[in-house]
Motif scaffolding. Structure first.
Motif, mmCIF file in Angstrom:
data_model
loop_
_atom_site.group_PDB
_atom_site.id
_atom_site.type_symbol
_atom_site.label_atom_id
_atom_site.label_comp_id
_atom_site.label_asym_id
_atom_site.label_seq_id
_atom_site.Cartn_x
_atom_site.Cartn_y
_atom_site.Cartn_z
ATOM 1 N N ILE A 1 0.840 -1.292 0.095
ATOM 2 C CA ILE A 1 0.029 -0.012 -0.130
ATOM 3 C C ILE A 1 0.933 1.396 0.003
ATOM 4 O O ILE A 1 0.680 2.294 -0.736
ATOM 5 N N LYS A 2 1.952 1.102 0.617
ATOM 6 C CA LYS A 2 2.789 2.374 0.739
ATOM 7 C C LYS A 2 3.476 2.714 -0.554
ATOM 8 O O LYS A 2 3.818 3.925 -0.723
ATOM 9 N N THR A 3 3.442 1.962 -1.596
ATOM 10 C CA THR A 3 3.763 2.055 -2.989
ATOM 11 C C THR A 3 2.791 2.973 -3.836
ATOM 12 O O THR A 3 3.185 3.473 -4.794
ATOM 13 N N GLU A 4 1.519 3.208 -3.137
ATOM 14 C CA GLU A 4 0.553 4.049 -3.846
ATOM 15 C C GLU A 4 0.650 5.242 -3.437
ATOM 16 O O GLU A 4 1.001 5.802 -2.543
ATOM 17 N N ASN A 5 0.571 6.391 -4.488
ATOM 18 C CA ASN A 5 0.542 7.673 -4.490
ATOM 19 C C ASN A 5 -0.374 8.103 -3.399
ATOM 20 O O ASN A 5 0.014 9.042 -2.530
ATOM 21 N N ASP A 6 -1.562 7.545 -3.146
ATOM 22 C CA ASP A 6 -2.555 8.187 -2.370
ATOM 23 C C ASP A 6 -2.519 7.334 -0.958
ATOM 24 O O ASP A 6 -3.371 7.569 0.048
ATOM 25 N N SER A 7 -1.575 6.697 -0.445
ATOM 26 C CA SER A 7 -1.571 6.020 0.828
ATOM 27 C C SER A 7 -0.038 5.752 1.043
ATOM 28 O O SER A 7 0.378 4.651 1.542
ATOM 29 N N LYS A 8 0.920 6.685 1.088
ATOM 30 C CA LYS A 8 2.399 6.557 1.297
ATOM 31 C C LYS A 8 2.610 6.070 2.910
ATOM 32 O O LYS A 8 3.761 5.395 3.181
ATOM 33 N N ASP A 9 1.769 6.304 3.727
ATOM 34 C CA ASP A 9 2.011 5.914 5.027
ATOM 35 C C ASP A 9 1.372 4.601 5.463
ATOM 36 O O ASP A 9 1.558 3.906 6.421
ATOM 37 N N GLY A 10 0.688 3.868 4.385
ATOM 38 C CA GLY A 10 0.303 2.355 4.694
ATOM 39 C C GLY A 10 -0.660 2.374 5.707
ATOM 40 O O GLY A 10 -1.493 3.002 5.814
ATOM 41 N N LEU A 11 -0.396 1.340 6.502
ATOM 42 C CA LEU A 11 -1.446 0.885 7.647
ATOM 43 C C LEU A 11 -0.759 1.220 9.208
ATOM 44 O O LEU A 11 -1.117 0.743 9.942
ATOM 45 N N GLU A 12 0.329 1.721 8.943
ATOM 46 C CA GLU A 12 1.176 2.098 10.218
ATOM 47 C C GLU A 12 0.331 2.504 11.231
ATOM 48 O O GLU A 12 0.421 2.056 12.523
ATOM 49 N N LYS A 13 -0.732 3.525 11.174
ATOM 50 C CA LYS A 13 -1.199 4.159 12.230
ATOM 51 C C LYS A 13 -2.635 3.282 12.872
ATOM 52 O O LYS A 13 -3.217 3.762 13.850
ATOM 53 N N TYR A 14 -2.716 2.185 12.014
ATOM 54 C CA TYR A 14 -3.879 1.423 12.358
ATOM 55 C C TYR A 14 -3.403 -0.020 12.924
ATOM 56 O O TYR A 14 -4.266 -0.659 12.987
ATOM 57 N N LYS A 15 -2.387 0.040 13.362
ATOM 58 C CA LYS A 15 -1.748 -1.322 14.007
ATOM 59 C C LYS A 15 -2.666 -1.693 15.161
ATOM 60 O O LYS A 15 -3.197 -0.661 15.913
ATOM 61 N N ASN A 16 -3.053 -2.766 15.481
ATOM 62 C CA ASN A 16 -3.886 -3.240 16.633
ATOM 63 C C ASN A 16 -5.225 -2.778 16.448
ATOM 64 O O ASN A 16 -6.052 -2.627 17.589
ATOM 65 N N GLN A 17 -5.717 -2.400 15.379
ATOM 66 C CA GLN A 17 -7.117 -1.802 15.105
ATOM 67 C C GLN A 17 -7.997 -2.672 14.367
ATOM 68 O O GLN A 17 -7.187 -3.348 13.681
ATOM 69 N N LYS A 18 -9.209 -2.843 14.457
ATOM 70 C CA LYS A 18 -10.121 -3.633 13.729
ATOM 71 C C LYS A 18 -10.202 -2.788 12.460
ATOM 72 O O LYS A 18 -10.382 -1.573 12.585
ATOM 73 N N VAL A 19 -10.292 -3.412 11.151
ATOM 74 C CA VAL A 19 -10.715 -2.842 9.998
ATOM 75 C C VAL A 19 -11.569 -3.590 9.467
ATOM 76 O O VAL A 19 -11.963 -4.749 9.568
ATOM 77 N N THR A 20 -12.373 -3.017 8.586
ATOM 78 C CA THR A 20 -13.261 -3.638 7.597
ATOM 79 C C THR A 20 -12.681 -4.104 6.249
ATOM 80 O O THR A 20 -12.183 -3.046 5.518
ATOM 81 N N LEU A 21 -13.002 -5.141 5.762
ATOM 82 C CA LEU A 21 -12.455 -5.351 4.344
ATOM 83 C C LEU A 21 -13.960 -5.737 3.683
ATOM 84 O O LEU A 21 -14.695 -6.552 3.687
ATOM 85 N N GLU A 22 -13.998 -4.669 2.626
ATOM 86 C CA GLU A 22 -14.811 -5.032 1.488
ATOM 87 C C GLU A 22 -14.211 -5.953 0.449
ATOM 88 O O GLU A 22 -13.146 -5.522 -0.114
#
Length: 515
Positions: free
Chosen positions: A284-305
């Motif tokens: 995800i970090k290689t995408e221009n619109d998401s350079k920070d990846g998932l770093e700040k969402y560690k240990n959090q619940k996420v929803t997958l579509e």
């Protein structure tokens, strides 16, 4: 040496992926609810272009339009019968066949358009003689059953290899084997299209002519029929991104909720959950619109579509030395959008048939985007834990000895000495059920390790390994006796074991074994 032609690789811990509902896109994780979602969705009912396209496709079948479709799916398997039964006073023969069926009623304009599209693009049947002979025999049995001259097969419905039984299918004994796709127009006109989906060459009969479905059409119909609930409630942002990448979404799966790892690092003997999400994070970090990846969402619940795509072009992890690039694959895929409170924080795609192939929506994998080898990336995300430190002290030969010693002792961590592999299954994203056929478990009477000699056989093509990697191959003499018969024979054997050296002082890992 070209590995595909001369080098038969196998895993002593063979994993067979059984896709029980290949694109139902379900898992055992909790399902996210979208009823209160504020995410904008695509409105197909007011899509004038879709309507015009459907009308055009409908004319092929002599209809002004198609407003509804009914699929009366039927499948069969020859499981063996009997000439008679001790419990049958008349000693009537028993049919060799069991049959199952499922009915789908479709009013969704998008799905109707998709079905018509695939029915319009067919090709010549190579030969339907065998198909006709089989169906005639099956219908002969059904007629005898109806007339009381034969008994139906009482075998319970189950998944026979090569005969997919889709979700919601029930055992049936119809008067005649006649699977149909029925098209109905707004003026009440109907067209019945006989079809056979469970054959080597799937066939539909249009205007009394037998034609074969395309590979893409077969994949679409198989997964459409497998759905419990056909959902075309597509989020507008993902639908747009898919179109930009020439991906045609067929339908949507159920949302899945997962908890991201506390850290994107993997234990030496871990379950590879963290490994999967570490890869997705870096991808995800290689995408221009998401350079920070998932770093700040560690240990959090996420929803997958999750969305099913019947055809996608993407890079596999098999590096082709001749082409100096990763092999390209065209295969059904799942597009996954990651959200937190409806906010899109990332997306990726994985192959349905090969869930280890995970890419961006443009089909590129992390290795080709970063110019890193897979082994170098693995080195950066594997923890330098106690087990890793122990393995780092072993030479390549000592690692091979340790592997076979662990197999001999029944240690289930033996397969963790292989180069760690990605999988949407271990990442708890894919619904695929992986049944590990561990033929060695509780089955070794003895396993003796003999000479281990350097092999001069080169390796041209090996999954997840590139020419830049430090590889060594060894002919390994072993003598093994199994308690029960398996695919590997008892006695002396000399497999070639190829190992790759990881960076950051992580030691060696097994990349492949063969002959």
């Amino acid at each position: 040496m070209n590995l595909r032609k001369k080098f038969r690789f196998f895993s002593l811990f063979l994993s067979i992926c059984i896709i029980l509902s290949a694109c139902n896109l379900k898992t055992g994780q909790s399902n996210g609810k979208t009823s209160n979602s504020k995410i904008e969705t695509v409105n197909f009912k007011d899509d004038s272009k879709l309507t015009r396209d459907t009308i055009s496709l409908s004319k092929t079948f002599g209809l002004k339009d198609v407003k509804s479709i009914k699929i009366d799916y039927q499948g069969y398997a020859s499981v063996g019968g009997s000439n008679g039964s001790s419990n049958n006073t008349n000693s009537k023969p028993i049919s060799d066949y069991i049959l199952w069926g499922k009915e789908l009623k479709i009013n969704d304009p998008y799905v109707i358009n998709q079905i018509l599209y695939y029915l319009n693009y067919t090709h010549k049947v190579e030969s339907d003689k065998k198909y006709n002979e089989e169906i005639n025999k099956l219908n002969s049995d059904l007629k005898k059953i109806e007339e009381g001259d034969m008994l139906p097969n009482k075998e319970k419905l189950k998944k026979y290899q090569g005969y997919p039984i889709y979700n919601g299918s029930k055992k049936i004994t119809p008067k005649k084997f006649e699977p149909l796709i029925t098209l109905k127009s707004s003026d009440g006109e109907k067209v019945d299209i006989p079809f056979l989906l469970d054959s080597t060459e799937s066939i539909v009969i249009i205007d009394k002519n037998s034609v074969a479905l395309s590979r893409d059409a077969i994949a679409y119909f198989e997964n459409l029929i497998d759905q419990d609930d056909i959902n075309t409630n597509f989020s507008s942002d993902i639908y747009k991104m898919a179109k930009q990448n020439k991906l045609k979404i067929s339908f949507r799966g159920e949302n899945v909720e997962v908890k991201l790892p506390k850290e994107f690092k993997e234990d030496t003997y871990g379950d590879r959950y963290n490994l999967f999400w570490a890869y997705v994070n870096d991808l995800i970090k290689t995408e221009n619109d998401s350079k920070d990846g998932l770093e700040k969402y560690k240990n959090q619940k996420v929803t997958l579509e999750k969305y099913y795509v019947s055809k996608a072009d993407f890079s596999s992890f098999n590096y082709n030395n001749e082409k100096k690039s990763y092999d390209k694959i065209n295969d059904p895929a799942a597009v996954v959008a990651i959200r937190v409170d409806d906010k899109l924080i990332g997306k990726f795609m994985y192959s349905i048939s090969y869930p280890q192939d995970i890419t961006r929506l443009d089909g590129k994998n992390l290795m080709e985007l970063t110019n890193k080898s897979y082994s170098n990336w693995i080195s950066s995300v594997m923890k330098n834990d106690e087990n890793s430190q122990e393995l780092s002290k072993l030479s390549s030969v000592d690692l091979i000895k340790k592997y076979y010693t662990m197999l001999d002792s029944g240690d289930n961590n033996a397969n963790k000495l292989w180069l760690p592999k990605l999988s949407a299954v271990s990442g708890k994203v894919s619904q695929q059920i992986v049944q590990e056929v561990d033929e060695y478990k509780d089955n070794i009477d003895y396993l003796l390790i003999g000479d281990i000699k350097k092999s001069d056989i080169g390796v041209d093509s090996l999954e997840m390994v590139t020419p830049a990697d430090h590889m060594e191959s060894y002919i390994t003499d072993i003598d093994v006796k199994f308690k029960r018969e398996i695919s590997t024979l008892n006695g002396q054997d000399s497999p070639i074991v190829t190992v790759v050296k990881l960076g950051d002082n992580k030691g060696y890992r097994i990349a492949g074994t063969g002959y």
